[in-house]
Design a protein around this motif. Structure first.
Motif, PDB file in Angstrom:
ATOM      1  N   GLU A   7       0.821  -1.214   0.000  1.00  0.00           N
ATOM      2  CA  GLU A   7       0.000   0.000   0.000  1.00  0.00           C
ATOM      3  C   GLU A   7       0.850   1.257   0.000  1.00  0.00           C
ATOM      4  O   GLU A   7       0.503   2.254  -0.629  1.00  0.00           O
ATOM      5  CB  GLU A   7      -0.931   0.021   1.226  1.00  0.00           C
ATOM      6  N   ASP A  33     -14.505  -4.010   0.900  1.00  0.00           N
ATOM      7  CA  ASP A  33     -13.940  -3.675  -0.398  1.00  0.00           C
ATOM      8  C   ASP A  33     -15.044  -3.655  -1.454  1.00  0.00           C
ATOM      9  O   ASP A  33     -15.411  -4.686  -1.996  1.00  0.00           O
ATOM     10  CB  ASP A  33     -12.866  -4.704  -0.776  1.00  0.00           C
ATOM     11  N   TYR A  72     -15.758  -9.288   3.467  1.00  0.00           N
ATOM     12  CA  TYR A  72     -14.860  -8.944   2.373  1.00  0.00           C
ATOM     13  C   TYR A  72     -15.526  -7.952   1.433  1.00  0.00           C
ATOM     14  O   TYR A  72     -14.960  -6.940   1.034  1.00  0.00           O
ATOM     15  CB  TYR A  72     -14.543 -10.238   1.633  1.00  0.00           C
ATOM     16  N   LYS A  73     -16.768  -8.246   1.128  1.00  0.00           N
ATOM     17  CA  LYS A  73     -17.548  -7.398   0.228  1.00  0.00           C
ATOM     18  C   LYS A  73     -17.791  -6.018   0.854  1.00  0.00           C
ATOM     19  O   LYS A  73     -17.659  -4.980   0.207  1.00  0.00           O
ATOM     20  CB  LYS A  73     -18.879  -8.108  -0.069  1.00  0.00           C
ATOM     21  N   ILE A 121      -8.032  -5.363   4.271  1.00  0.00           N
ATOM     22  CA  ILE A 121      -8.955  -6.241   3.544  1.00  0.00           C
ATOM     23  C   ILE A 121      -8.483  -7.696   3.529  1.00  0.00           C
ATOM     24  O   ILE A 121      -9.217  -8.582   3.960  1.00  0.00           O
ATOM     25  CB  ILE A 121      -9.195  -5.699   2.123  1.00  0.00           C
ATOM     26  N   ARG A 154     -15.046  -3.008  -4.376  1.00  0.00           N
ATOM     27  CA  ARG A 154     -14.677  -3.461  -5.715  1.00  0.00           C
ATOM     28  C   ARG A 154     -14.995  -4.946  -5.913  1.00  0.00           C
ATOM     29  O   ARG A 154     -15.121  -5.417  -7.024  1.00  0.00           O
ATOM     30  CB  ARG A 154     -13.177  -3.252  -5.954  1.00  0.00           C
ATOM     31  N   ASN A 180      -6.752  -0.078   3.756  1.00  0.00           N
ATOM     32  CA  ASN A 180      -6.740  -0.950   2.582  1.00  0.00           C
ATOM     33  C   ASN A 180      -6.013  -2.254   2.858  1.00  0.00           C
ATOM     34  O   ASN A 180      -6.375  -3.297   2.334  1.00  0.00           O
ATOM     35  CB  ASN A 180      -6.093  -0.238   1.400  1.00  0.00           C
TER      36      ASN A 180
END
Lengths: 333, 307
Positions: free
Chosen positions: B199, B301, B297-298, B229, B303, B226
């Motif tokens: 990161e 993040d 997780y979802k 995650i 994405r 970040n």
């Protein structure tokens, strides 16, 4: 991580510029090792911890093979009149170099026999689980479609099983011997290889050289084994070494619980459990010898695998040295 | 999202069903619970009678369908080792102690692994980094039962700060929890370190640096979030692995009477019904945890696409 670009706006900052210069200074030297391809061994010697691990493991393997032949003491020959002899460096006799335990068993011969058990089970399980997992992974990845979904579904289901519990049950069923433990740990551990192989196959399958092989009419078998399989060597080597460490720990844990190797078999895990029951308040060295050997073996394997991962993968190398160079300037690596 | 959860629950049912059937078959093959239930002096006729009373001499298929019927009513039979109690109630007697152990262990793991990983990532390749990385490797290479004995020798036998066996958590649960946590700390802090390094080399961190944000704020607020995650996923796996295995080892080193300890006892005493109940309950917990991990997780993040 991306390799930092040397010609970025960072250079405006004087301190950053110095940093970058140091980074540049450090990198080509380190990267030379990658380019020159001088072979793995010189590289390993430079990584002191990795090299020490290798030496330790070679010594361990040699003593597991030849030790019992030279020493020639039955690890299960107990003689109570001979119990609790001190080791040589505490005034014991050379007949029992590491002394004897409370049942009169020779400690050194048990350590050597335990090393044999651990190494044999580790190697065999990696071999069996690896072969099976790779084959399944190749099949799933190359066939794709329904085959892939079914095979990976199988992997998913087996991964979600509580592994150690089921291994304990299975061993209670078939009894603890080197063969049964090998079989059960292999049945329990092939899935990682399958997943990884499938992933690599999927990424390699669409590449031009595979398509070219297919176009000139190679049979699927040939495509899979001569064109796709070689791409797996690097990730597989790292994974296999890591799994080896995990298997050794698993065997020791099962034997410790009394659901692994049983008398007259000898295992470090079993000996730690015996000594823990009997000598927790007495001669604690009897717990410490097998425990330290087991820990060192696993540690050495882990260190070797982390060296291997970096050494075999140019991207990882770049990452390591770049990170090290940026982080600590000249003292890179 | 709703459909995804429904599908995962469906898969989970398949896993639970599969594990339960597997364990049914294995336990029927392992041996004879009657051997352990009756005194040694019992005659063969008495044993035969008890077997018939338990329905153990019916055909395996008859037994199997009876078992499935009972399972659907959540009746997993009576424990033969803990007399006169249903197997499920034995499980729920012992489960809380295991959950306490796992909870305290994971609290230790989180509280220590994040700061250690961040500390190591501040200067990759530096002296702190190398010491911490080596320590992590040592931590995750030590077998838990050996670590447990070392803790026992140091803190119970020599210093006598802690006790073993059931008791208040301040004196009796700390050592097992530390033992459960140490390998996890090793694995997790290595992950924190490497994802922090990744990161810190991203564009958004450079922007933050360029606009003059302090190192502490960049690392603590932006990068750490970040880096968190992959951490959450791995922490979930640690919990699963602890519940489905490591606690068996830790509980038997420290004589902590939880579910793992009971699992070992049940297997050694060939208590079919208790083994089935333990594996069933653990499989349910593991399946639910897996779904929670994926959802977390979802959530962390955006994405990630859960289809």
């Amino acid at each position: 991580m991306t390799v930092p670009d040397e010609y970025t706006s960072e250079l405006h900052d004087v301190e950053e510029a110095e940093h970058a210069e140091e980074a540049l200074h450090g990198r080509p030297f380190e990267l030379a090792a990658v380019r020159s391809r001088s072979g793995l061994l010189p590289d390993l010697v430079r990584d002191r911890l990795g090299f020490a691990s290798l030496i330790f493991l070679v010594l361990l393997i040699l003593s597991a093979i030849f030790g019992p032949m030279i020493l020639d003491i039955d690890p299960n020959a107990g003689n109570l009149s001979n119990a609790m002899q001190p080791p040589v460096w505490h005034g014991g006799s050379w007949d029992h170099i590491f002394g004897t335990d409370w049942q009169g068993y020779d400690v050194l011969s048990r350590l050597l026999a335990g090393a044999r058990t651990s190494l044999i089970i580790g190697v065999l399980v990696v071999l069996f689980a690896g072969t099976f997992g790779v084959l399944i992974g190749l099949w799933a990845g190359y066939k794709g479609g329904r085959t892939d979904r079914w095979l990976m579904g199988w992997v998913d289901v087996q991964v979600s099983f509580p592994g150690l519990l089921l291994a304990m049950l299975l061993i209670a069923l078939v009894g603890g011997s080197v063969a049964s433990i090998t079989f059960i740990l292999a049945v329990n551990g092939w899935m990682v290889y399958g997943r990884m192989t499938r992933g690599v196959v999927l990424s390699v399958k669409e590449r031009p050289f595979v398509e070219a092989a297919e176009i000139i009419g190679c049979k699927p078998k040939r495509v899979v084994f001569t064109h796709i399989l070689p791409n797996l060597v690097t990730p597989l080597a790292t994974l296999a070494v890591l799994e080896f460490a995990r298997i050794i720990l698993a065997e020791a844990a099962l034997s410790f619980l009394g659901l692994g190797i049983q008398y007259p078999g000898v295992s470090w895990g079993l000996d730690i459990s015996r000594a823990g029951d009997h000598e927790l308040f007495g001669n604690q060295w009897l717990i410490i010898y097998p425990g330290v050997l087991l820990s060192l073996t696993v540690l050495a394997v882990n260190l070797l695998s982390s060296w291997l991962r970096v050494a075999l993968d140019p991207q990882e190398r770049e990452k390591k040295f770049a990170a090290a160079a940026i982080g600590s300037g000249k003292g890179a690596a | 999202m709703g459909r995804y959860i429904a599908r995962r629950l469906g898969q989970g049912l398949v896993v639970i069903f599969g594990v339960t059937i597997f364990v049914f078959v294995i336990t029927r093959l392992i041996g004879d619970p009657v051997k352990f239930m009756l005194p040694l002096s019992a005659t063969p006729e008495q044993r035969e009678a008890r077997r018939a009373a338990m329905g153990l001499d019916d055909g395996i298929l008859t037994q199997f369908f009876r078992f499935i019927g009972d399972l659907l009513r959540l009746d997993l039979g009576e424990s033969t080792y803990v007399r006169g109690q249903s197997a499920l109630s034995v499980v729920f007697d012992y489960l809380p102690r295991t959950l306490q152990l796992v909870a305290l262990g994971m609290i230790f793991a989180v509280v220590l692994s994040i700061p250690l990983g961040v500390l190591a990532s501040r200067k990759p390749g530096g002296i702190t980094d190398r010491i911490l990385t080596t320590l992590s490797l040592i931590g995750l290479s030590m077998p838990q039962f050996f670590l447990g004995f070392m803790l026992l020798i140091a803190f119970t036998v020599k210093l006598q700060w802690f006790e073993t066996g059931p008791g208040p958590w301040t004196t009796n649960l700390v050592l097992p929890a530390v033992c459960l946590a140490l390998p996890a700390i090793g694995r997790l802090s290595i992950v924190v370190r490497s994802s922090m390094i990744d990161e810190m080399n991203t564009q958004y961190v450079k922007v933050a640096k360029a606009k003059g944000m302090t190192q502490r704020r960049i690392m603590g607020v932006h990068a750490l979030r970040n880096a968190g995650i992959p951490y959450v996923t791995l922490l979930g796996w640690e919990i699963i692995r602890a519940l489905a295995g490591y606690t068996v080892v830790v509980e038997s080193v420290f004589n902590w009477p939880g579910l793992g300890f009971m699992a070992k006892t049940a297997i050694k005493n060939q208590d079919f019904y208790l083994i089935q109940a333990i594996v069933f309950v653990i499989a349910v917990i593991v399946v639910l945890l897996n779904i929670v991990i994926d959802i977390a997780y979802k959530v962390l993040d955006p994405r990630v696409d859960l289809q």
